[in-house]
Design an enzyme around this catalytic site. Structure first.
Site, PDB file in Angstrom:
ATOM      1  N   HIS A  12      35.469  47.918  43.120  1.00 60.83           N
ATOM      2  CA  HIS A  12      36.152  48.252  44.393  1.00 60.83           C
ATOM      3  C   HIS A  12      36.972  49.687  44.293  1.00 60.83           C
ATOM      4  O   HIS A  12      37.010  50.525  44.988  1.00 60.83           O
ATOM      5  CB  HIS A  12      37.390  47.361  44.915  1.00 60.83           C
ATOM      6  CG  HIS A  12      38.460  47.283  44.044  1.00 60.83           C
ATOM      7  ND1 HIS A  12      38.590  46.293  43.135  1.00 60.83           N
ATOM      8  CD2 HIS A  12      39.531  48.025  43.754  1.00 60.83           C
ATOM      9  CE1 HIS A  12      39.605  46.477  42.476  1.00 60.83           C
ATOM     10  NE2 HIS A  12      40.297  47.492  42.818  1.00 60.83           N
ATOM     11  N   ASP A  29      32.915  42.194  41.251  1.00 58.62           N
ATOM     12  CA  ASP A  29      33.627  43.488  41.303  1.00 58.62           C
ATOM     13  C   ASP A  29      33.852  44.065  40.054  1.00 58.62           C
ATOM     14  O   ASP A  29      34.787  44.531  39.670  1.00 58.62           O
ATOM     15  CB  ASP A  29      35.341  43.072  41.643  1.00 58.62           C
ATOM     16  CG  ASP A  29      36.214  44.270  42.261  1.00 58.62           C
ATOM     17  OD1 ASP A  29      35.396  45.323  42.451  1.00 58.62           O
ATOM     18  OD2 ASP A  29      37.280  44.280  42.107  1.00 58.62           O
ATOM     19  N   GLY A  46      46.330  52.206  41.541  1.00 59.23           N
ATOM     20  CA  GLY A  46      45.836  53.185  40.599  1.00 59.23           C
ATOM     21  C   GLY A  46      45.426  52.212  39.462  1.00 59.23           C
ATOM     22  O   GLY A  46      44.869  52.822  38.465  1.00 59.23           O
ATOM     23  N   ASN A  47      45.964  51.018  39.145  1.00 62.48           N
ATOM     24  CA  ASN A  47      46.024  50.390  37.835  1.00 62.48           C
ATOM     25  C   ASN A  47      44.542  49.644  37.734  1.00 62.48           C
ATOM     26  O   ASN A  47      44.076  48.978  36.855  1.00 62.48           O
ATOM     27  CB  ASN A  47      46.808  49.349  37.556  1.00 62.48           C
ATOM     28  CG  ASN A  47      48.116  49.831  36.956  1.00 62.48           C
ATOM     29  OD1 ASN A  47      49.095  50.355  37.570  1.00 62.48           O
ATOM     30  ND2 ASN A  47      48.157  50.336  35.587  1.00 62.48           N
ATOM     31  N   SER A  48      43.724  49.447  39.088  1.00 62.77           N
ATOM     32  CA  SER A  48      42.639  48.788  39.026  1.00 62.77           C
ATOM     33  C   SER A  48      41.563  49.365  38.120  1.00 62.77           C
ATOM     34  O   SER A  48      41.476  50.410  37.828  1.00 62.77           O
ATOM     35  CB  SER A  48      42.004  48.785  40.380  1.00 62.77           C
ATOM     36  OG  SER A  48      42.325  47.859  41.203  1.00 62.77           O
ATOM     37  N   GLY A 101      22.839  26.538  48.560  1.00 65.00           N
ATOM     38  CA  GLY A 101      22.921  26.251  49.816  1.00 65.00           C
ATOM     39  C   GLY A 101      23.785  24.972  50.351  1.00 65.00           C
ATOM     40  O   GLY A 101      23.368  24.291  51.132  1.00 65.00           O
ATOM     41  N   VAL A 102      25.046  24.952  49.709  1.00 65.73           N
ATOM     42  CA  VAL A 102      25.837  23.585  49.962  1.00 65.73           C
ATOM     43  C   VAL A 102      27.186  23.987  50.188  1.00 65.73           C
ATOM     44  O   VAL A 102      27.666  24.886  49.618  1.00 65.73           O
ATOM     45  CB  VAL A 102      25.565  22.564  48.759  1.00 65.73           C
ATOM     46  CG1 VAL A 102      24.293  21.967  48.968  1.00 65.73           C
ATOM     47  CG2 VAL A 102      26.021  23.243  47.464  1.00 65.73           C
ATOM     48  N   GLN A 103      27.883  23.062  50.926  1.00 67.13           N
ATOM     49  CA  GLN A 103      29.292  23.213  50.885  1.00 67.13           C
ATOM     50  C   GLN A 103      29.750  22.016  49.904  1.00 67.13           C
ATOM     51  O   GLN A 103      29.280  20.812  49.824  1.00 67.13           O
ATOM     52  CB  GLN A 103      29.901  23.009  52.248  1.00 67.13           C
ATOM     53  CG  GLN A 103      29.611  24.272  53.358  1.00 67.13           C
ATOM     54  CD  GLN A 103      30.391  23.819  54.681  1.00 67.13           C
ATOM     55  OE1 GLN A 103      30.763  23.055  54.929  1.00 67.13           O
ATOM     56  NE2 GLN A 103      30.148  24.933  55.415  1.00 67.13           N
TER      57      GLN A 103
END
Length: 500
Positions: A130, A160, A232-234, A290-292
């Site tokens: 990000h 991320d 800013g720490n990311s 493809g499952v919940q």
């Protein structure tokens, strides 16, 4: 993630409320070059309790990442999907979060600010995805002030993580990787980064919690810290008392835009494989099933005849997916993938995400009181798909009483279907009433729910539901497993008999 505008800069840890990114993930680099090894901090604090030796060793390897992007990409009145996931997580806990106010953009381009750290003497840098997402230009500023153009080597939005490369013309100082699995609650840690663009800053704190799942992706296993981290720490390192990286500073919870002592970092032990893949391939193809899925509670285990909790309960199977092609059904409990035990839904999500599309794997499945093996060919995960999606937690007609659970049932008449907007393909019985003092209410059954199966046995009407519940009681089951349709989605709810 949200960004704040100040002199055309957007600081990239989290916005005015839930300030998020997800996980930047590191890996260890072996090299015989003397410059590749970080300075030895001695492994313990000085007698005075000072962290100075750690800071002296690690600070030169921390960089500031500055990106140029279109102003629309950094607009404070637009939230990223990651921001929205974090916002939803906290609001689900009853914690309201303010949305950042719209701000005027003075130019077509804006700057975003984050942090990163060097893991190889030839200039390989790890940061959050990000931090550099949608960047038109990326620069890295070393601790001595040298600014260098950075090349994007690889990035993965789901975890991320981003890997960059700079050419400094000389070997660069690096940070060694530690063992995040050894971290315990109360252990001291340091966070290093460039909050608000004021310059490299070091803050200290302790490990507040482990294993935080903020529902941002399959790799959620955050270390919660109280060391102040801000915009800013990311992408900056979280280091232990030996000066080794044990996490990547990624997100904070904040009601006001600043640190309130609730920060989140990605464990380093999860990061290494991700970064290694990015260095090799530039991207990662995540597996897709493809499952919940739902957790297997004690009531669920009792209802399906398992002697202990564990596994992932399949609530729904999407059509034309790897799961459907393999023969997975709602009500199945996945207990292993490729021989690795699945203890929780998160385990299944992570194991599937780590598989490459096209991989053939065996799933251990509990069905009808016994374990079976299903062979699945893992699919490719497109944007917006989830590897194995964890479920997020008035009728008319003559009702049939069901005193053992505390619910009243009615058949699905045409009027009921119209009121509930149910397609003709849905069969079952509608819950007409719920006794608030009985077990069904405590389990979460609501008026208007449609029971479509009982203990994996499809039902067509209220009489079928009553018969299936009675049969479960006669069989000595301690609870009954109901598949319920509500608002267009299906979920399993285990209702114990003993609580009646």
């Amino acid at each position: 993630m949200s960004r704040i505008h100040r002199k055309h800069y957007a600081a990239a840890l989290v916005g005015a409320a839930v300030i998020a990114g997800a996980a930047s993930l590191p890996f260890a680099v072996n090299s015989s070059n003397a410059f590749a090894a970080p300075s030895d901090t001695g492994g313990i604090l000085a007698a005075s309790g000072s962290f100075a030796s750690i800071v002296d060793a690690d600070k030169p390897a921390v960089v500031t990442i500055t990106t140029t992007m279109r102003a629309s990409d950094t607009s404070a009145d637009q939230e990223s999907p990651m921001d929205e996931q974090f916002r939803q997580f906290f609001e689900d806990q009853g914690i309201p979060l303010p949305r950042p106010a719209p701000q005027h953009r003075g130019s077509e381009h804006a700057m975003a600010l984050g942090s990163g750290f060097i893991i190889s003497p030839d200039g390989v840098i790890v940061t959050n995805n990000h931090v550099i997402d949608n960047a038109l230009d990326i620069k890295a500023t070393l601790d001595d002030g040298t600014e260098l153009p950075a090349k994007l080597i690889g990035t993965d939005a789901k975890s991320d993580v981003a890997v960059l490369k700079i050419e400094a013309g000389k070997p660069l100082q690096t940070i060694a990787w530690g063992d995040s699995d050894r971290l315990k609650l109360g252990d001291q840690i340091l966070a290093i980064g460039n909050p608000f663009g004021i310059g490299t800053t070091v803050t200290a704190g302790i490990v507040s919690a482990r294993g935080r799942d903020l529902h941002s992706g399959p790799y959620d296993d955050f270390i919660q810290i109280d060391a102040p981290i801000n915009h800013g720490n990311s992408g900056g390192p979280l280091v232990d008392r030996e000066g080794k990286v044990v996490g990547i500073n990624t997100a904070i919870y904040s009601p006001n835009g600043g640190s309130v002592g609730v920060g989140f970092a990605i464990p380093s032990d999860e990061a290494k494989a991700i970064v290694a893949k990015l260095e090799k391939n530039g991207s990662i193809d995540h597996g897709y099933l493809g499952v919940q899925i739902q957790p297997v509670t004690k009531d669920v285990a009792d209802a399906v005849g398992l002697d202990k909790t564990g596994g992932a309960l399949v609530a729904a199977v999407s059509a034309n997916t790897p799961a459907a092609n393999a023969g997975l059904k709602p009500g199945d409990i996945v207990t292993s993938v490729g021989g690795e035990t699945v203890k929780t839904p998160k385990d299944l999500s992570r194991l599937v995400a780590d598989l490459s599309p096209g991989t053939h794997e065996a799933l251990g499945v509990w069905r009808d009181g016994r374990t079976i093996d299903l062979n699945v060919t893992v699919g490719a995960n497109a944007d917006g798909q989830k590897q194995a999606e964890a479920e997020s937690p008035q009728a008319h007609g003559q009702a049939f009483g069901q005193p053992s659970l505390g619910i009243g049932l009615a058949d699905l008449t045409p009027d009921v279907r119209q009121q509930l907007n149910l397609p003709r393909s849905v069969s079952g019985a509608v819950v007409a009433s719920v006794n608030p003092d009985k077990s069904a209410a405590a389990a979460g059954i609501q008026s208007g729910d449609v029971i479509v199966s009982v203990n994996d046995r499809p039902v067509r009407n209220a009489r079928d539901v009553k018969a299936a519940i009675a049969e479960a009681g006669k069989a000595g089951r301690k609870s009954v497993l109901l598949l319920v349709e509500r608002d267009g989605s299906k979920t399993f709810i285990a209702v114990p008999f003993a609580a009646v």
